[in-house]
Motif scaffolding. Structure first.
Motif, PDB file in Angstrom:
ATOM      1  N   LEU A  80       0.829  -1.203   0.000  1.00 40.63           N
ATOM      2  CA  LEU A  80       0.000   0.000   0.000  1.00 40.63           C
ATOM      3  C   LEU A  80       0.866   1.256   0.000  1.00 40.63           C
ATOM      4  O   LEU A  80       0.563   2.228  -0.692  1.00 40.63           O
ATOM      5  CB  LEU A  80      -0.922   0.001   1.224  1.00 40.63           C
ATOM      6  N   LEU A  81       1.940   1.221   0.773  1.00 42.62           N
ATOM      7  CA  LEU A  81       2.833   2.370   0.834  1.00 42.62           C
ATOM      8  C   LEU A  81       3.488   2.630  -0.519  1.00 42.62           C
ATOM      9  O   LEU A  81       3.557   3.771  -0.976  1.00 42.62           O
ATOM     10  CB  LEU A  81       3.908   2.135   1.904  1.00 42.62           C
ATOM     11  N   SER A  82       3.936   1.569  -1.178  1.00 37.52           N
ATOM     12  CA  SER A  82       4.572   1.763  -2.488  1.00 37.52           C
ATOM     13  C   SER A  82       3.552   2.260  -3.517  1.00 37.52           C
ATOM     14  O   SER A  82       3.884   3.104  -4.356  1.00 37.52           O
ATOM     15  CB  SER A  82       5.239   0.468  -2.949  1.00 37.52           C
ATOM     16  N   GLU A  83       2.308   1.757  -3.450  1.00 41.34           N
ATOM     17  CA  GLU A  83       1.276   2.238  -4.364  1.00 41.34           C
ATOM     18  C   GLU A  83       0.977   3.715  -4.113  1.00 41.34           C
ATOM     19  O   GLU A  83       0.838   4.499  -5.058  1.00 41.34           O
ATOM     20  CB  GLU A  83       0.014   1.399  -4.220  1.00 41.34           C
ATOM     21  N   ALA A  84       0.892   4.084  -2.841  1.00 39.07           N
ATOM     22  CA  ALA A  84       0.621   5.482  -2.501  1.00 39.07           C
ATOM     23  C   ALA A  84       1.771   6.373  -2.969  1.00 39.07           C
ATOM     24  O   ALA A  84       1.545   7.473  -3.502  1.00 39.07           O
ATOM     25  CB  ALA A  84       0.407   5.632  -0.995  1.00 39.07           C
ATOM     26  N   ARG A  85       3.004   5.903  -2.774  1.00 44.04           N
ATOM     27  CA  ARG A  85       4.154   6.677  -3.248  1.00 44.04           C
ATOM     28  C   ARG A  85       4.115   6.838  -4.765  1.00 44.04           C
ATOM     29  O   ARG A  85       4.414   7.903  -5.294  1.00 44.04           O
ATOM     30  CB  ARG A  85       5.449   5.988  -2.843  1.00 44.04           C
ATOM     31  N   ALA A  86       3.765   5.751  -5.470  1.00 44.37           N
ATOM     32  CA  ALA A  86       3.719   5.815  -6.925  1.00 44.37           C
ATOM     33  C   ALA A  86       2.659   6.820  -7.386  1.00 44.37           C
ATOM     34  O   ALA A  86       2.904   7.616  -8.304  1.00 44.37           O
ATOM     35  CB  ALA A  86       3.421   4.429  -7.502  1.00 44.37           C
ATOM     36  N   ARG A  87       1.477   6.782  -6.724  1.00 43.75           N
ATOM     37  CA  ARG A  87       0.425   7.738  -7.085  1.00 43.75           C
ATOM     38  C   ARG A  87       0.875   9.167  -6.792  1.00 43.75           C
ATOM     39  O   ARG A  87       0.648  10.072  -7.602  1.00 43.75           O
ATOM     40  CB  ARG A  87      -0.868   7.424  -6.328  1.00 43.75           C
ATOM     41  N   ALA A  88       1.511   9.364  -5.642  1.00 38.85           N
ATOM     42  CA  ALA A  88       1.975  10.708  -5.281  1.00 38.85           C
ATOM     43  C   ALA A  88       3.051  11.182  -6.257  1.00 38.85           C
ATOM     44  O   ALA A  88       3.034  12.346  -6.680  1.00 38.85           O
ATOM     45  CB  ALA A  88       2.502  10.715  -3.848  1.00 38.85           C
ATOM     46  N   ASP A  89       3.970  10.289  -6.623  1.00 35.79           N
ATOM     47  CA  ASP A  89       5.012  10.652  -7.587  1.00 35.79           C
ATOM     48  C   ASP A  89       4.398  11.022  -8.933  1.00 35.79           C
ATOM     49  O   ASP A  89       4.823  11.992  -9.572  1.00 35.79           O
ATOM     50  CB  ASP A  89       6.005   9.501  -7.765  1.00 35.79           C
ATOM     51  N   ALA A  90       3.400  10.250  -9.368  1.00 39.59           N
ATOM     52  CA  ALA A  90       2.748  10.543 -10.644  1.00 39.59           C
ATOM     53  C   ALA A  90       2.051  11.904 -10.577  1.00 39.59           C
ATOM     54  O   ALA A  90       2.130  12.698 -11.533  1.00 39.59           O
ATOM     55  CB  ALA A  90       1.752   9.440 -10.990  1.00 39.59           C
ATOM     56  N   ALA A  91       1.373  12.174  -9.463  1.00 39.39           N
ATOM     57  CA  ALA A  91       0.689  13.461  -9.322  1.00 39.39           C
ATOM     58  C   ALA A  91       1.693  14.606  -9.316  1.00 39.39           C
ATOM     59  O   ALA A  91       1.479  15.643  -9.951  1.00 39.39           O
ATOM     60  CB  ALA A  91      -0.144  13.471  -8.039  1.00 39.39           C
ATOM     61  N   VAL A  92       2.812  14.424  -8.626  1.00 39.51           N
ATOM     62  CA  VAL A  92       3.837  15.469  -8.573  1.00 39.51           C
ATOM     63  C   VAL A  92       4.432  15.681  -9.964  1.00 39.51           C
ATOM     64  O   VAL A  92       4.624  16.820 -10.404  1.00 39.51           O
ATOM     65  CB  VAL A  92       4.931  15.101  -7.539  1.00 39.51           C
ATOM     66  N   ARG A  93       4.707  14.580 -10.676  1.00 42.70           N
ATOM     67  CA  ARG A  93       5.255  14.706 -12.031  1.00 42.70           C
ATOM     68  C   ARG A  93       4.285  15.442 -12.951  1.00 42.70           C
ATOM     69  O   ARG A  93       4.686  16.285 -13.762  1.00 42.70           O
ATOM     70  CB  ARG A  93       5.594  13.334 -12.595  1.00 42.70           C
ATOM     71  N   ALA A  94       2.988  15.114 -12.815  1.00 39.23           N
ATOM     72  CA  ALA A  94       1.981  15.768 -13.657  1.00 39.23           C
ATOM     73  C   ALA A  94       1.923  17.270 -13.358  1.00 39.23           C
ATOM     74  O   ALA A  94       1.890  18.099 -14.284  1.00 39.23           O
ATOM     75  CB  ALA A  94       0.617  15.129 -13.439  1.00 39.23           C
ATOM     76  N   ARG A  95       1.946  17.616 -12.065  1.00 38.48           N
ATOM     77  CA  ARG A  95       1.889  19.036 -11.698  1.00 38.48           C
ATOM     78  C   ARG A  95       3.162  19.757 -12.145  1.00 38.48           C
ATOM     79  O   ARG A  95       3.108  20.910 -12.583  1.00 38.48           O
ATOM     80  CB  ARG A  95       1.680  19.189 -10.201  1.00 38.48           C
ATOM     81  N   LEU A  96       4.304  19.077 -12.032  1.00 39.92           N
ATOM     82  CA  LEU A  96       5.551  19.682 -12.501  1.00 39.92           C
ATOM     83  C   LEU A  96       5.519  19.903 -14.011  1.00 39.92           C
ATOM     84  O   LEU A  96       5.988  20.933 -14.511  1.00 39.92           O
ATOM     85  CB  LEU A  96       6.748  18.808 -12.121  1.00 39.92           C
ATOM     86  N   GLU A  98       2.842  20.385 -15.822  1.00 43.65           N
ATOM     87  CA  GLU A  98       1.935  21.515 -16.062  1.00 43.65           C
ATOM     88  C   GLU A  98       2.641  22.832 -15.766  1.00 43.65           C
ATOM     89  O   GLU A  98       2.538  23.796 -16.535  1.00 43.65           O
ATOM     90  CB  GLU A  98       0.691  21.389 -15.189  1.00 43.65           C
ATOM     91  N   ALA A  99       3.351  22.863 -14.630  1.00 45.03           N
ATOM     92  CA  ALA A  99       4.055  24.094 -14.246  1.00 45.03           C
ATOM     93  C   ALA A  99       5.141  24.429 -15.263  1.00 45.03           C
ATOM     94  O   ALA A  99       5.309  25.602 -15.634  1.00 45.03           O
ATOM     95  CB  ALA A  99       4.646  23.943 -12.850  1.00 45.03           C
ATOM     96  N   GLU A 100       5.879  23.427 -15.730  1.00 44.83           N
ATOM     97  CA  GLU A 100       6.920  23.664 -16.725  1.00 44.83           C
ATOM     98  C   GLU A 100       6.313  24.158 -18.037  1.00 44.83           C
ATOM     99  O   GLU A 100       6.869  25.052 -18.688  1.00 44.83           O
ATOM    100  CB  GLU A 100       7.725  22.388 -16.958  1.00 44.83           C
ATOM    101  N   ALA A 101       5.161  23.580 -18.423  1.00 45.00           N
ATOM    102  CA  ALA A 101       4.506  24.028 -19.653  1.00 45.00           C
ATOM    103  C   ALA A 101       4.055  25.480 -19.507  1.00 45.00           C
ATOM    104  O   ALA A 101       4.230  26.302 -20.426  1.00 45.00           O
ATOM    105  CB  ALA A 101       3.318  23.125 -19.975  1.00 45.00           C
ATOM    106  N   ALA A 102       3.467  25.805 -18.339  1.00 41.00           N
ATOM    107  CA  ALA A 102       3.016  27.183 -18.122  1.00 41.00           C
ATOM    108  C   ALA A 102       4.201  28.131 -18.104  1.00 41.00           C
ATOM    109  O   ALA A 102       4.148  29.228 -18.697  1.00 41.00           O
ATOM    110  CB  ALA A 102       2.236  27.272 -16.810  1.00 41.00           C
ATOM    111  N   LEU A 103       5.288  27.721 -17.433  1.00 42.01           N
ATOM    112  CA  LEU A 103       6.480  28.567 -17.409  1.00 42.01           C
ATOM    113  C   LEU A 103       7.078  28.717 -18.806  1.00 42.01           C
ATOM    114  O   LEU A 103       7.565  29.786 -19.177  1.00 42.01           O
ATOM    115  CB  LEU A 103       7.513  27.997 -16.441  1.00 42.01           C
ATOM    116  N   GLY A 104       7.063  27.644 -19.570  1.00 38.17           N
ATOM    117  CA  GLY A 104       7.577  27.718 -20.944  1.00 38.17           C
ATOM    118  C   GLY A 104       6.763  28.689 -21.790  1.00 38.17           C
ATOM    119  O   GLY A 104       7.325  29.480 -22.561  1.00 38.17           O
ATOM    120  N   ALA A 105       5.441  28.642 -21.628  1.00 34.13           N
ATOM    121  CA  ALA A 105       4.590  29.563 -22.390  1.00 34.13           C
ATOM    122  C   ALA A 105       4.848  31.000 -21.964  1.00 34.13           C
ATOM    123  O   ALA A 105       4.975  31.908 -22.810  1.00 34.13           O
ATOM    124  CB  ALA A 105       3.123  29.205 -22.188  1.00 34.13           C
ATOM    125  N   ARG A 106       4.957  31.217 -20.656  1.00 33.22           N
ATOM    126  CA  ARG A 106       5.220  32.573 -20.169  1.00 33.22           C
ATOM    127  C   ARG A 106       6.595  33.060 -20.633  1.00 33.22           C
ATOM    128  O   ARG A 106       6.765  34.235 -20.978  1.00 33.22           O
ATOM    129  CB  ARG A 106       5.168  32.610 -18.645  1.00 33.22           C
TER     130      ARG A 106
END
Length: 159
Positions: A80-96, A98-106
């Motif tokens: 369960l811990l590894s699954e939660a870490r994987a989900r959290a890592d995926a969410a962080v990667r997705a947000r990063l 998005e942030a990189e795309a927004a920063l690139g556009a700006r």
């Protein structure tokens, strides 16, 4: 001493035999009871030892079962811990991303605006330089130079 008087040996021997016989009967009757008590006690000790051994075996079996259950629970928790870490890592990667795309556009917009501002500043600088050159030539040399001629001269020097 009366014990060593030979005249009383016979009664002493009789009394000795009677007391010995009486003690023999008492001991003979009580000895089976003592033996029974000893055997009962041995049997009770053996039964208690057997019960203790069974209880120890059951406790060991229960401990082994609990250890296995604990291991299974730990494995499930790790999963369960590894699954939660994987989900959290995926969410962080997705947000990063998005942030990189927004920063690139700006960044692209800012670079474009900076390029436009630089071009406008250079164009305005050329205009100001042409006007200043025309004025200086008029004051220094006393000649009248048109703004168009001054612009051509500034372009020629800037190139």
């Amino acid at each position: 001493m009366p014990q060593f008087d030979p005249s009383v040996f016979a009664p002493q021997i009789v009394w000795l035999a009677l007391v010995f016989a009486l003690l023999y009967l008492v001991v003979a009757r009580s000895l089976p009871k003592v033996e029974r008590a000893v055997e009962d006690r041995r049997a009770r000790i053996a039964a208690d030892l057997a019960a203790a051994e069974r209880a120890r075996a059951e406790a060991n079996a229960a401990a082994t079962g609990r250890t296995a259950e604990l291991g299974d629970a730990r494995a499930a928790a790790q999963k369960l811990l590894s699954e939660a870490r994987a989900r959290a890592d995926a969410a962080v990667r997705a947000r990063l991303a998005e942030a990189e795309a927004a920063l690139g556009a700006r960044t692209s917009e800012a670079e474009a605006a900076l390029s436009r501002a630089r071009a406008e500043a250079i164009a305005a600088l050329d205009e100001v330089a042409a006007e200043a050159a025309a004025e200086m030539v008029g004051k220094v040399a006393g000649l009248e130079v048109s703004v168009e001629e001054a612009r051509a001269a500034v372009r020629k020097v800037a190139a």
